[in-house]
Design a protein around this motif. Structure first.
Motif, PDB file in Angstrom:
ATOM      1  N   VAL A 117       0.815  -0.902   0.057  1.00  0.00           N
ATOM      2  CA  VAL A 117      -0.126   0.034  -0.110  1.00  0.00           C
ATOM      3  C   VAL A 117       0.972   1.321   0.001  1.00  0.00           C
ATOM      4  CG1 VAL A 117      -1.712   1.584   1.252  1.00  0.00           C
ATOM      5  CG2 VAL A 117      -1.942  -1.302   0.980  1.00  0.00           C
ATOM      6  N   GLN A 118       1.876   1.338   0.668  1.00  0.00           N
ATOM      7  CA  GLN A 118       2.832   2.197   0.834  1.00  0.00           C
ATOM      8  C   GLN A 118       3.329   2.600  -0.503  1.00  0.00           C
ATOM      9  OE1 GLN A 118       3.181   4.845   3.261  1.00  0.00           O
ATOM     10  NE2 GLN A 118       4.590   5.768   1.761  1.00  0.00           N
ATOM     11  N   SER A 119       4.058   1.512  -1.080  1.00  0.00           N
ATOM     12  CA  SER A 119       4.720   1.375  -2.385  1.00  0.00           C
ATOM     13  C   SER A 119       3.599   2.098  -3.562  1.00  0.00           C
ATOM     14  CB  SER A 119       4.793   0.059  -3.054  1.00  0.00           C
ATOM     15  OG  SER A 119       5.636   0.276  -4.078  1.00  0.00           O
ATOM     16  N   MET A 120       2.268   2.029  -3.220  1.00  0.00           N
ATOM     17  CA  MET A 120       1.277   2.566  -4.356  1.00  0.00           C
ATOM     18  C   MET A 120       1.111   3.994  -4.165  1.00  0.00           C
ATOM     19  SD  MET A 120      -1.549  -0.345  -4.688  1.00  0.00           S
ATOM     20  CE  MET A 120      -2.229  -0.452  -3.052  1.00  0.00           C
ATOM     21  N   LYS A 121       1.204   4.481  -2.734  1.00  0.00           N
ATOM     22  CA  LYS A 121       1.211   5.964  -2.544  1.00  0.00           C
ATOM     23  C   LYS A 121       2.386   6.603  -3.127  1.00  0.00           C
ATOM     24  CE  LYS A 121      -1.690   5.340   1.504  1.00  0.00           C
ATOM     25  NZ  LYS A 121      -1.805   5.693   3.006  1.00  0.00           N
ATOM     26  N   THR A 122       3.555   5.943  -2.918  1.00  0.00           N
ATOM     27  CA  THR A 122       4.689   6.404  -3.437  1.00  0.00           C
ATOM     28  C   THR A 122       4.659   6.881  -4.775  1.00  0.00           C
ATOM     29  OG1 THR A 122       5.849   5.601  -1.727  1.00  0.00           O
ATOM     30  CG2 THR A 122       7.265   6.329  -3.580  1.00  0.00           C
ATOM     31  N   LYS A 123       3.629   6.006  -5.760  1.00  0.00           N
ATOM     32  CA  LYS A 123       3.985   5.950  -7.195  1.00  0.00           C
ATOM     33  C   LYS A 123       2.629   6.939  -7.649  1.00  0.00           C
ATOM     34  CE  LYS A 123       6.093   1.832  -8.144  1.00  0.00           C
ATOM     35  NZ  LYS A 123       6.060   0.493  -8.927  1.00  0.00           N
ATOM     36  N   GLY A 124       1.969   7.522  -6.706  1.00  0.00           N
ATOM     37  CA  GLY A 124       0.780   8.276  -6.873  1.00  0.00           C
ATOM     38  C   GLY A 124      -0.617   7.475  -7.132  1.00  0.00           C
ATOM     39  N   MET A 125      -0.509   6.350  -6.560  1.00  0.00           N
ATOM     40  CA  MET A 125      -1.888   5.534  -6.715  1.00  0.00           C
ATOM     41  C   MET A 125      -2.708   5.727  -5.337  1.00  0.00           C
ATOM     42  SD  MET A 125       0.082   2.318  -8.199  1.00  0.00           S
ATOM     43  CE  MET A 125       1.279   2.453  -9.887  1.00  0.00           C
ATOM     44  N   THR A 126      -4.120   5.266  -5.473  1.00  0.00           N
ATOM     45  CA  THR A 126      -4.868   5.007  -4.357  1.00  0.00           C
ATOM     46  C   THR A 126      -5.423   3.534  -4.313  1.00  0.00           C
ATOM     47  OG1 THR A 126      -6.889   5.447  -5.495  1.00  0.00           O
ATOM     48  CG2 THR A 126      -5.818   7.458  -4.532  1.00  0.00           C
ATOM     49  N   ALA A 127      -5.560   3.033  -3.109  1.00  0.00           N
ATOM     50  CA  ALA A 127      -6.235   1.760  -2.933  1.00  0.00           C
ATOM     51  C   ALA A 127      -7.344   1.409  -3.941  1.00  0.00           C
ATOM     52  CB  ALA A 127      -6.576   1.633  -1.776  1.00  0.00           C
ATOM     53  N   THR A 128      -8.006   2.220  -4.659  1.00  0.00           N
ATOM     54  CA  THR A 128      -9.169   1.955  -5.438  1.00  0.00           C
ATOM     55  C   THR A 128      -9.062   2.526  -6.722  1.00  0.00           C
ATOM     56  OG1 THR A 128     -10.385   4.239  -4.537  1.00  0.00           O
ATOM     57  CG2 THR A 128     -10.751   2.061  -3.323  1.00  0.00           C
ATOM     58  N   SER A 129      -7.945   2.917  -7.126  1.00  0.00           N
ATOM     59  CA  SER A 129      -7.849   3.259  -8.546  1.00  0.00           C
ATOM     60  C   SER A 129      -7.696   2.371  -9.449  1.00  0.00           C
ATOM     61  CB  SER A 129      -6.446   4.081  -8.725  1.00  0.00           C
ATOM     62  OG  SER A 129      -5.312   3.379  -8.292  1.00  0.00           O
ATOM     63  N   PRO A 130      -8.054   2.397 -10.617  1.00  0.00           N
ATOM     64  CA  PRO A 130      -8.228   1.312 -11.662  1.00  0.00           C
ATOM     65  C   PRO A 130      -6.963   0.450 -11.811  1.00  0.00           C
ATOM     66  CG  PRO A 130      -9.265   3.407 -12.472  1.00  0.00           C
ATOM     67  CD  PRO A 130      -8.329   3.645 -11.228  1.00  0.00           C
ATOM     68  N   ILE A 131      -7.173  -0.757 -12.214  1.00  0.00           N
ATOM     69  CA  ILE A 131      -5.831  -1.690 -12.328  1.00  0.00           C
ATOM     70  C   ILE A 131      -6.097  -2.363 -13.833  1.00  0.00           C
ATOM     71  CG2 ILE A 131      -5.489  -2.199  -9.856  1.00  0.00           C
ATOM     72  CD1 ILE A 131      -6.993  -4.851 -10.449  1.00  0.00           C
ATOM     73  N   MET A 132      -5.050  -3.033 -14.247  1.00  0.00           N
ATOM     74  CA  MET A 132      -5.003  -3.823 -15.455  1.00  0.00           C
ATOM     75  C   MET A 132      -4.120  -5.077 -14.921  1.00  0.00           C
ATOM     76  SD  MET A 132      -3.324  -2.984 -19.160  1.00  0.00           S
ATOM     77  CE  MET A 132      -1.938  -3.609 -18.469  1.00  0.00           C
ATOM     78  N   PHE A 133      -4.407  -6.424 -15.715  1.00  0.00           N
ATOM     79  CA  PHE A 133      -3.747  -7.491 -15.532  1.00  0.00           C
ATOM     80  C   PHE A 133      -3.108  -7.640 -16.745  1.00  0.00           C
ATOM     81  CE2 PHE A 133      -7.122  -8.569 -12.381  1.00  0.00           C
ATOM     82  CZ  PHE A 133      -6.532  -8.256 -11.363  1.00  0.00           C
ATOM     83  N   ARG A 134      -1.701  -8.238 -16.534  1.00  0.00           N
ATOM     84  CA  ARG A 134      -0.769  -8.918 -17.781  1.00  0.00           C
ATOM     85  C   ARG A 134      -0.367 -10.295 -17.410  1.00  0.00           C
ATOM     86  NH1 ARG A 134       3.246  -5.064 -21.373  1.00  0.00           N
ATOM     87  NH2 ARG A 134       4.695  -5.354 -19.452  1.00  0.00           N
TER      88      ARG A 134
END
Length: 409
Positions: free
Chosen positions: A42-59
């Motif tokens: 979660v902290q890594s996502m915040k550092t990259k400018g992401m929120t817990a509920t922001s959209p995602i994609m799978f590869r």
């Protein structure tokens, strides 16, 4: 203590609805559907400018056994959050053709909230969305192809329970944030110039080149491409008009891609073609992995799956065609060889069973029966003169056919 029914009834109704419709009563959700992501992630996502509920994609990359999770940053572009080693995926490189071919799908799929299954028999799961518009246009069949836990696969992408709990959490939180569908991109391998050169002679190469167009669009923009299907192929970022649907089997309409995207794509392709040309024919390239040899092999494997499901004796592993077999003009000969292999396995199994049976059967001593020797007949002059004319000796009775060989096996 007497419980008032007018108080109990609404509570029971709330519990019932929560259980049937995936409500907010967390205690009714089994397995790890409410697992929270690790604090470090979660902290890594915040550092990259992401929120817990922001959209995602799978590869997904089959050959590399990797599932990647990408998430949208506050600037609108996506960045990778984390990746997981796929525990097991079914089949070979190449798309899924028909029900029973054991192939994990390749292509571009949309995972929606209705595809999420918190009550999965495989701990947690979500449906990939197969078949999509292209699969249906090409006559490809199959159902219930999942990403799930339990590390067991028959046409699915299987993770460990711990991994799928986190992957499930990413999707669950994105849907909570309002994402309507999650793009799942499934590839045979990372679509680099070196890998494309390795597989340039594969029967699935044309399909993989089409997948690579979407792969390249994402590499250029770092935004999941808009995916449509026309002329029985994928087209990417082809039109920005949501009121202009594209029919999967119809002629593709004129493209209205932004000029900047066209120029960036052309530049990317120029660099790729140069790298690809330098790799073709180059020594010390990793040998290609096995791939499904088209619909012919898919049908053979599907037949094997059906016979196995009926409890018939089949080979331990699904049948497999070599490129030479797939190109053979006389396909019935292939089926004869596969049937012979099954028959040989069956005969071997029955011989071994017979041998074990004889080893465990106690021997019974036979009681000798005295035999009387008949008196010799007087020999005539003719018999003495021509012994070959004497009465012929009876031929021995033919040996009985072993029981395990009866029936044409």
């Amino acid at each position: 203590m007497k419980i008032k029914t007018h108080i109990l009834a609404p509570l029971m109704l709330t519990l019932f609805l929560a259980g049937c419709q995936g409500g907010t009563v967390n205690d009714l959700v089994p397995n790890g559907a409410n697992t929270q992501l690790p604090a470090k992630l979660v902290q890594s996502m915040k550092t990259k400018g992401m929120t817990a509920t922001s959209p995602i994609m799978f590869r997904i990359f089959k050959e590399e056994n990797v599932l990647e999770v990408w998430k949208r940053k506050d600037n609108g572009r996506y960045d990778i959050v984390t990746s997981y080693q796929i525990c097991k995926w079914s089949g070979k490189l190449g798309p899924k053709f028909i029900e029973g071919d054991r192939q994990a799908p390749e292509g571009y799929y949309a995972v929606r909230p209705a595809h999420m299954n918190p009550k999965s028999s495989y701990y947690l799961s979500f449906n990939t969305g197969f078949p999509n518009a292209l699969d249906r246009a090409l006559g490809r069949t199959g159902a219930n192809l999942m990403v799930h836990g339990a590390c067991s696969s028959s046409g699915c992408y299987s993770m460990t329970d711990g991994q799928v709990a986190q992957i499930y959490a990413f999707a669950r939180d994105a849907f909570k944030g309002g994402q309507e569908s999650i793009q799942l991109q499934a590839y045979p391998f990372r679509m680099t110039a070196a890998n494309m050169a390795r597989y340039k002679d594969d029967p699935n190469y044309a399909f993989w080149k089409n997948l690579k167009e979407g792969y390249d669009h994402f590499e250029i923009t770092k935004v999941p491409p808009k995916v449509d299907v026309c002329e029985k192929k994928y087209v990417f970022n082809h039109t920005s008009d949501p009121n202009a649907p594209i029919a999967a089997t119809s002629t593709c309409p004129p493209s209205d891609q932004p000029e900047s995207l066209k120029m960036a794509y052309q530049s990317y392709q120029t660099n790729y073609e140069s790298a690809f040309s330098s790799m073709v024919g180059k020594g010390k390239i990793q040998a290609p992995a096995r791939s499904i040899q088209g619909l012919t092999e898919a049908k053979i494997i599907a037949e094997w799956s059906q016979r196995r499901a009926r409890g018939e004796r089949v080979t331990q592993e699904p049948p497999s065609l070599s490129p030479q077999d797939a190109d053979a003009a006389n396909k019935p000969q292939i089926m004869v060889r596969l049937a012979s292999a099954v028959a040989a396995d069956k005969a071997k199994e029955e011989r071994e069973a017979s041998k074990r049976s004889r080893m465990h059967t106690p021997a019974v001593a036979a009681t000798p029966v005295p035999q009387q020797t008949p008196a010799p007949a007087p020999m005539t002059t003719a018999a003495i003169a021509a012994p070959e004319a004497a009465a012929p000796v009876a031929a021995p009775a033919p040996a009985k056919k072993a029981w395990w060989k009866i029936g044409g096996n």
